[in-house]
Structure formats: structure tokens, C-alpha cells
Write a protein that holds these residues in place. Structure first.
Motif, PDB file in Angstrom:
ATOM      1  N   ARG A  81       1.068  -1.033  -0.246  1.00  0.00           N
ATOM      2  CA  ARG A  81      -0.115   0.689   0.351  1.00  0.00           C
ATOM      3  C   ARG A  81       1.031   1.269   0.063  1.00  0.00           C
ATOM      4  N   THR A  82       1.825   1.058   0.429  1.00  0.00           N
ATOM      5  CA  THR A  82       2.902   2.333   0.907  1.00  0.00           C
ATOM      6  C   THR A  82       3.365   1.937  -0.931  1.00  0.00           C
ATOM      7  N   TRP A  87       2.258   6.703   1.702  1.00  0.00           N
ATOM      8  CA  TRP A  87       2.473   6.033   3.051  1.00  0.00           C
ATOM      9  C   TRP A  87       1.159   6.763   3.611  1.00  0.00           C
ATOM     10  N   ALA A  88       0.131   7.984   3.796  1.00  0.00           N
ATOM     11  CA  ALA A  88      -0.569   8.592   3.680  1.00  0.00           C
ATOM     12  C   ALA A  88      -1.681   7.875   4.243  1.00  0.00           C
ATOM     13  N   SER A  89      -1.994   7.291   3.414  1.00  0.00           N
ATOM     14  CA  SER A  89      -3.479   6.368   3.181  1.00  0.00           C
ATOM     15  C   SER A  89      -3.209   4.906   3.696  1.00  0.00           C
ATOM     16  N   VAL A  90      -2.539   4.413   4.090  1.00  0.00           N
ATOM     17  CA  VAL A  90      -2.376   3.117   4.372  1.00  0.00           C
ATOM     18  C   VAL A  90      -2.952   2.958   5.454  1.00  0.00           C
ATOM     19  N   PHE A  91      -2.939   3.005   6.773  1.00  0.00           N
ATOM     20  CA  PHE A  91      -3.862   2.718   7.432  1.00  0.00           C
ATOM     21  C   PHE A  91      -5.776   3.091   7.143  1.00  0.00           C
ATOM     22  N   SER A 121       2.497  11.974  10.686  1.00  0.00           N
ATOM     23  CA  SER A 121       1.893  11.259  10.775  1.00  0.00           C
ATOM     24  C   SER A 121       0.240  11.711  10.236  1.00  0.00           C
ATOM     25  N   ASN A 123      -1.239   9.581   8.083  1.00  0.00           N
ATOM     26  CA  ASN A 123      -2.008   8.091   8.128  1.00  0.00           C
ATOM     27  C   ASN A 123      -2.917   8.247   9.638  1.00  0.00           C
ATOM     28  N   SER A 126      -6.035  10.714   8.674  1.00  0.00           N
ATOM     29  CA  SER A 126      -6.596  10.216   7.925  1.00  0.00           C
ATOM     30  C   SER A 126      -7.698   8.868   8.158  1.00  0.00           C
TER      31      SER A 126
END
Length: 202
Positions: A81-82, A87-91, A121, A123, A126
Motif C-alpha cells: 500500500r505504501t 504512506w498517508a493512506s495506508v491505515f 503522522s 496516516n 486519515s
């Protein structure tokens, strides 16, 4: 002159004295309600907090009987996903893929707690936006002012800053103190831990 060890332990005592038991009891009560309704826990953290999230998943599953997960335990999905989405949307995408629902809870371990303006952070921010949309409960153990997590959490422990130079080590250390308090809380603990269940003889 006091040694660094003495200074660090003095800071630790100061933090313990400033923690608010009522906030920790609120966290225990909320977690009890989540477990009673069959909700799942999703622990989010990066860096040292990711390692703490993994440890907490073990304890909440094994000692307190929760179904819970940490996205950072799945290295393949996290890195895919990264690489593909950023990285900002992985979680948030991991939570969508896990079909986060209102009975569930997102539990954040973080020093900064997430701050879009400072690009800290994103991620976490979001993911918490999404949790709020879904109606899931939000808990956190964070440092400094707690950032976005402390603003939106239903129950949150902000680790007091007693020395700006040791915010990170104290925040991450006290994440462990708080989650161990919670899994050993009489309202949540359902299984004995190994050493406490072993009768020592001789």
C-alpha cells in the motif's frame, strides 16, 4: 551532580504523579463496552509505537479476550500500500479493507498524535477521520498535546511532558504502562498471565 539515570527516573516519577486515574478508568469502561458488543480493536502506531501496537494486540487477545489487529503486523500489505498508494493512506485503506464498523474501536499509540499542518503522522489523521465517519470508538495513548488523536478520541491518555528532551522515550514507555494497566484491569482481564498463575514453591 545527579546522574542521567537519576534524572530520567525522576522524570518518570513526575509523569506517574500527573497521570489521571479517572481517564484510565474511562478507557477501561469503554473497552469493556466494546468487548461486550463484540467489537474489534485496531491498534495503530508507527515506529516504536508500531512495535507497542503489536505487543498490545497480543495482550488484549490473550489476556483480555478481544479480537484485535495491528496493520503494521502485515508487512506485505503495509509495504504494498505504501508503494502503490502512498504512506498517508495506508491505515485508512487497511481499515476499509477490514470493514471497520461502528461496534469496533481504533486505538492509537503515538508521540505526536497526528497533525496535518505539521505533516506529523498524516496516516493516523486519515484513519481517524474514517473512524469518525463510520462511528467507531477512538482511544489513544499519546505524548505532547496529543495532536489530532486527543482532539477526537472518546477516551485518551496524554502522557505529560516533564522534559521536552525526552518526550519520545517517555511517551512510548508509558504506552506500555497504560496498556498493561488496561489488560490487567479487573473489568477487562479474563485470563491469568503465566507467572501469576504459577505457584512458586521453595
Amino acid at each position: 551532580m545527579a546522574t542521567y539515570s537519576a534524572q530520567y527516573l525522576s522524570e518518570t516519577r513526575q509523569i506517574v504523579e500527573q497521570l489521571e486515574p479517572a481517564k484510565l478508568e474511562k478507557m477501561a469502561e469503554l473497552l469493556f463496552e466494546i468487548r461486550e458488543r463484540g467489537g474489534r480493536l485496531f491498534f495503530l502506531g508507527v515506529g516504536g509505537s508500531a512495535a507497542n501496537a503489536s505487543h498490545a494486540v497480543n495482550d488484549f487477545r490473550k489476556i483480555a479476550g478481544f479480537e484485535c489487529y495491528a496493520p503494521t503486523d502485515n508487512v506485505s500489505e503495509l509495504t504494498a500500500r505504501t508503494n502503490d498508494e502512498g504512506w498517508a493512506s495506508v491505515f485508512v485503506e487497511w481499515l476499509r479493507g477490514s470493514h471497520l464498523r461502528k461496534d469496533d474501536a481504533v486505538f492509537v499509540f503515538s508521540v505526536g498524535g497526528g497533525n496535518l499542518e505539521k505533516n506529523v503522522s498524516p496516516n493516523l489523521v486519515s484513519a481517524l477521520h474514517y473512524a469518525k465517519e463510520v462511528g467507531s470508538a477512538i482511544l489513544g495513548v499519546v505524548g505532547r498535546d496529543g495532536g489530532y488523536t486527543a482532539t477526537v478520541a472518546d477516551a485518551c491518555c496524554v502522557i505529560p511532558t516533564v522534559n521536552p528532551g525526552t518526550v519520545t522515550p517517555h511517551s512510548e514507555a508509558f504506552q506500555g504502562v497504560v496498556w498493561h494497566l488496561l489488560v490487567s484491569h479487573p473489568k477487562l482481564k479474563i485470563e491469568q498471565t503465566k507467572w501469576e498463575s504459577t505457584v512458586q514453591k521453595g
